[in-house]
Write a protein that holds these residues in place. Structure first.
Motif, mmCIF file in Angstrom:
data_model
loop_
_atom_site.group_PDB
_atom_site.id
_atom_site.type_symbol
_atom_site.label_atom_id
_atom_site.label_comp_id
_atom_site.label_asym_id
_atom_site.label_seq_id
_atom_site.Cartn_x
_atom_site.Cartn_y
_atom_site.Cartn_z
ATOM 1 N N VAL A 195 43.644 38.298 51.792
ATOM 2 C CA VAL A 195 44.154 37.291 49.893
ATOM 3 C C VAL A 195 42.693 37.395 49.154
ATOM 4 O O VAL A 195 41.628 37.173 49.441
ATOM 5 C CB VAL A 195 44.094 36.191 50.197
ATOM 6 N N ASN A 196 43.022 38.083 47.888
ATOM 7 C CA ASN A 196 41.309 37.986 47.174
ATOM 8 C C ASN A 196 41.246 36.350 46.622
ATOM 9 O O ASN A 196 41.971 35.440 46.146
ATOM 10 C CB ASN A 196 41.688 38.509 45.762
ATOM 11 N N GLU A 197 40.316 35.991 46.436
ATOM 12 C CA GLU A 197 39.433 35.040 46.653
ATOM 13 C C GLU A 197 40.082 35.177 45.115
ATOM 14 O O GLU A 197 39.680 35.255 43.802
ATOM 15 C CB GLU A 197 38.532 35.192 46.874
ATOM 16 N N ILE A 198 40.250 33.360 44.479
ATOM 17 C CA ILE A 198 40.946 33.052 43.106
ATOM 18 C C ILE A 198 39.539 31.528 42.806
ATOM 19 O O ILE A 198 39.121 31.357 42.945
ATOM 20 C CB ILE A 198 41.791 32.401 43.261
ATOM 21 N N PRO A 199 38.793 32.579 41.587
ATOM 22 C CA PRO A 199 37.758 32.044 41.049
ATOM 23 C C PRO A 199 38.527 31.033 39.883
ATOM 24 O O PRO A 199 38.945 30.674 39.364
ATOM 25 C CB PRO A 199 36.820 32.481 40.465
ATOM 26 N N SER A 200 37.450 29.771 40.116
ATOM 27 C CA SER A 200 37.867 28.986 39.464
ATOM 28 C C SER A 200 36.784 28.048 38.897
ATOM 29 O O SER A 200 35.640 27.334 39.831
ATOM 30 C CB SER A 200 38.525 27.661 39.958
ATOM 31 N N ASP A 201 36.605 26.988 37.742
ATOM 32 C CA ASP A 201 35.338 26.552 37.177
ATOM 33 C C ASP A 201 35.538 25.000 37.605
ATOM 34 O O ASP A 201 35.973 24.989 38.418
ATOM 35 C CB ASP A 201 35.619 26.529 35.240
ATOM 36 N N LYS A 202 34.864 24.474 37.237
ATOM 37 C CA LYS A 202 34.673 22.819 37.735
ATOM 38 C C LYS A 202 35.670 21.997 37.825
ATOM 39 O O LYS A 202 35.624 20.925 38.623
ATOM 40 C CB LYS A 202 32.946 22.028 37.064
ATOM 41 N N TYR A 203 36.416 22.741 36.362
ATOM 42 C CA TYR A 203 37.355 21.194 36.278
ATOM 43 C C TYR A 203 38.868 22.296 37.362
ATOM 44 O O TYR A 203 39.909 21.360 37.295
ATOM 45 C CB TYR A 203 37.829 21.557 35.057
ATOM 46 N N GLY A 204 38.809 23.431 38.037
ATOM 47 C CA GLY A 204 39.049 23.758 38.917
ATOM 48 C C GLY A 204 40.358 24.795 38.397
ATOM 49 O O GLY A 204 41.599 25.265 38.811
ATOM 50 N N ARG A 205 40.027 25.351 37.047
ATOM 51 C CA ARG A 205 40.288 25.814 36.187
ATOM 52 C C ARG A 205 40.166 27.795 36.080
ATOM 53 O O ARG A 205 39.086 28.482 36.358
ATOM 54 C CB ARG A 205 40.668 25.812 34.358
ATOM 55 N N SER A 206 41.258 28.498 35.767
ATOM 56 C CA SER A 206 40.902 30.223 35.941
ATOM 57 C C SER A 206 41.368 30.523 34.874
ATOM 58 O O SER A 206 42.836 30.038 34.337
ATOM 59 C CB SER A 206 41.589 30.959 37.029
ATOM 60 N N LEU A 207 40.893 31.480 34.225
ATOM 61 C CA LEU A 207 41.577 32.273 32.445
ATOM 62 C C LEU A 207 42.081 33.708 33.136
ATOM 63 O O LEU A 207 42.028 33.777 34.073
ATOM 64 C CB LEU A 207 40.019 32.866 31.936
#
Length: 596
Positions: A205-217
């Motif tokens: 499973v690929n790791e999903i990056p997220s910002d400090k608010y937990g969001r991903s583009l």
């Protein structure tokens, strides 16, 4: 030193403007649009993601979706799984099955889902109407409840929330892969599908990056309609071979505009994208590890600001064409860097740097234009002391202010005028009186030259030299030169009377005018030069002036032949000229035509 300080201050202000625009998100709505155009370029869809569409033909054949028995979904699963070898990896329903309907249909759906073991069903998040503040997430709306599928179906399927938030312009650009509800982690529908797919196929499973608010583009792979979509009616009727879905992720969802499950997306243009297609794009981003997050605004603003500050220095120091190329190159470099960083998981703001660079470029260009205009005005004001106002106006219109060494051959008319008896008068009068008389004389000769559109070449003691047809071409320049000579003589008569009354002394003028070719241009060196004319024509004119008596204007036979009836003359005859082997026939001007 002051100029260097101004450049440094300008560079610092440029950095500061970029930084403020970046951290304040002031340009973010427009920045979204620019990044949509650059980042959301179709990359090709994954053929392992297929959509079974509840479209218009399906609704026409089976009626309103709300009236369906869930036996239809059971039949769909059974059809897709009828061959144990050739079956989908995941069957995911982008539909909310909340509450029970008909018992037989509900039970059949549960039975098929359980036997399949690869079914994912959507849930819906319900958010609180009151926002809360959190150190990590900032201000946000917490989840107040979740709408799950009916209990029996939930027990045999995987579930994930299908809710996707829209930006301020109603466009879907980002996701929350994980939400929190009652202290528990709740996964997104697309994330659950992807992880189920990896589990079924033994993939990491690929790791999903997220910002400090937990969001991903989301990096969209396809535009609206790009993913393979097959009518649910065709699958149920047997028109489509179920083997077409072997090993695939099969998404079942609304694909008709009347079902109100279509949204604005970055690469859709004027077309909206169905929710099931959005999930297809998200799943492909999971599979390819192509999500991005917004870069740290403080660091981004500082780095981009420093680059823009350095480019500002180029704008201030370089020529216009270099500054223009630098602007284009800088914007292109920022866009290129932005695209590359986005492809590697970091999304930087583009417009703060671009807008600031354009403002800095325009500012430097305007400042340079103003400085150049002031410089040209200064040059023009200086020209007015030497050249007739009409010529100054012509120079101003043409904008030719270049001053360089070198000359050109031009046919010109040259005038020399000298005071008769000036040396004797100087010995008899006080120095300040001599200067006063000399200034009156120079004013008279200069006004006569300028009145007749001549160029004042120089003053040499009590001698004045002027020329016509330089630096620009003039009509009737020979006539204008003779008119100026006659104006000087006539003006000298009035000046003579005034000086007699004031000092008991008189002066007179002798004038010589000749025409022909001469070298005209800037003569001297780089740090000291004069705009003048040299050559035999100039020397001849000077010799004519030296032979002129008080109140007399002498012209050469060459000049008389050109003017003809435009002047009235008295022949003087051949006279020897110093430095010339041949005598020159000379005329004394009595009157000149002023009608032209």
């Amino acid at each position: 030193m002051k100029e260097k300080l101004r450049v440094i201050i300008g560079a610092i202000l440029t950095l500061g403007l970029v930084f403020l625009l970046t951290v304040s998100n002031f340009l973010s709505p427009a920045d979204y649009v620019l990044k949509d155009l650059l980042y959301q370029i179709p990359r090709g869809i994954n053929s392992n993601i297929k959509i079974i569409a509840i479209d218009e033909p399906t609704l026409e054949q089976y009626g309103r979706m709300g009236d369906w028995s869930r036996q239809m979904y059971a039949d769909l699963i059974h059809t897709l799984n009828q061959d144990e070898v050739f079956r989908p990896s995941v069957i995911a329903f982008d539909l909310i099955f909340s509450g029970e309907a008909d018992a037989a249909g509900d039970a059949a759906f549960v039975k098929e889902a359980k036997e399949s073991g690869n079914v994912v069903v959507a849930t819906e998040l319900v958010y609180d109407v009151k926002p809360v503040a959190d150190e990590k997430r900032g201000t946000y709306f917490p989840v107040s409840s979740i709408v799950y599928p009916y209990e029996d179906l939930r027990a045999v399927t995987e579930t994930g929330f299908a809710s996707v938030a829209q930006d301020s312009d109603s466009t879907i650009r980002r996701i929350l892969p994980v939400e929190q509800f009652e202290g528990q982690q709740v996964d997104m529908f697309s994330k659950v599908i992807y992880e189920t797919y990896c589990q079924k196929n033994g993939l990491a499973v690929n790791e999903i990056p997220s910002d400090k608010y937990g969001r991903s583009l989301i990096n969209y792979s396809g535009k609206p309609g790009d993913y393979e979509h097959i009518s649910m009616a065709d699958v149920l009727s047997g028109k489509i071979d179920p083997k077409a879905f072997t090993g695939s992720i099969v998404l079942v969802g609304a694909y008709a505009s009347g079902m109100q499950d279509n949204f604005n997306v970055p690469n859709g243009g004027s077309h909206q994208m169905y929710g099931v297609e959005i999930h297809a794009n998200i799943i492909q981003s999971f599979m390819e590890g192509r999500f991005a997050i917004n870069a740290n605004p403080l660091l981004s603003g500082l780095i981009i600001g420093l680059c823009c500050g350095l480019i500002f220095i180029i704008f201030k120091k370089a020529k216009v064409w270099v500054a223009t190329l630098s602007l284009v190159a800088a914007i292109a470099a920022e866009i290129f860097a932005g695209v590359q960083l986005n492809n590697h998981g970091k999304s930087i703001p583009l417009l703060p740097g671009i807008v600031t660079l354009v403002i800095a470029y325009i500012y430097c260009l305007a400042l340079g234009y103003i400085a150049e205009s002031l410089k040209k005005r200064k040059v023009l004001n200086a020209f007015k002391k030497y050249v007739a106002p009409e010529i100054v106006e012509e120079i101003s219109k043409k904008g030719d202010f270049s001053i360089k060494l070198g000359g050109e051959n031009r046919d010109i008319a040259v005038l020399f005028v000298d005071i008769r008896g000036f040396t004797t008068m100087s010995e008899a009068l006080k120095p300040e009186q001599v200067v006063e008389i000399l200034n009156q004389y120079l004013q008279l000769t200069t006004e006569a030259v300028f009145k007749n559109k001549g160029t004042l070449d120089k003053y040499v003691g009590d001698c004045t030299m002027a020329m016509w047809n330089a630096p620009f071409d003039q009509e009737n320049y020979e006539l204008l030169a003779v008119r100026a000579a006659m104006d000087i003589v006539k003006g000298g008569e009035a000046l003579e009377e005034e000086l007699m009354k004031k000092y008991g002394r008189t002066i007179g003028f002798g004038v010589g005018v000749h025409c022909g070719e001469a070298v005209v241009g800037n003569i001297g060196c780089d740090f000291r030069m004069d705009y003048t004319s040299i050559g035999d024509t100039v020397n001849t004119s000077a010799r004519l002036e030296a032979n002129a008596k008080k109140g007399q204007v002498l012209i050469s036979d060459v000049l008389y032949e050109r003017l003809g009836d435009l002047v009235k003359v008295e022949p003087v005859g051949n006279i020897p000229l110093k430095g010339k082997s041949k005598e020159l026939f000379v005329y004394s001007v009595v009157d000149v035509d002023r009608s032209l």
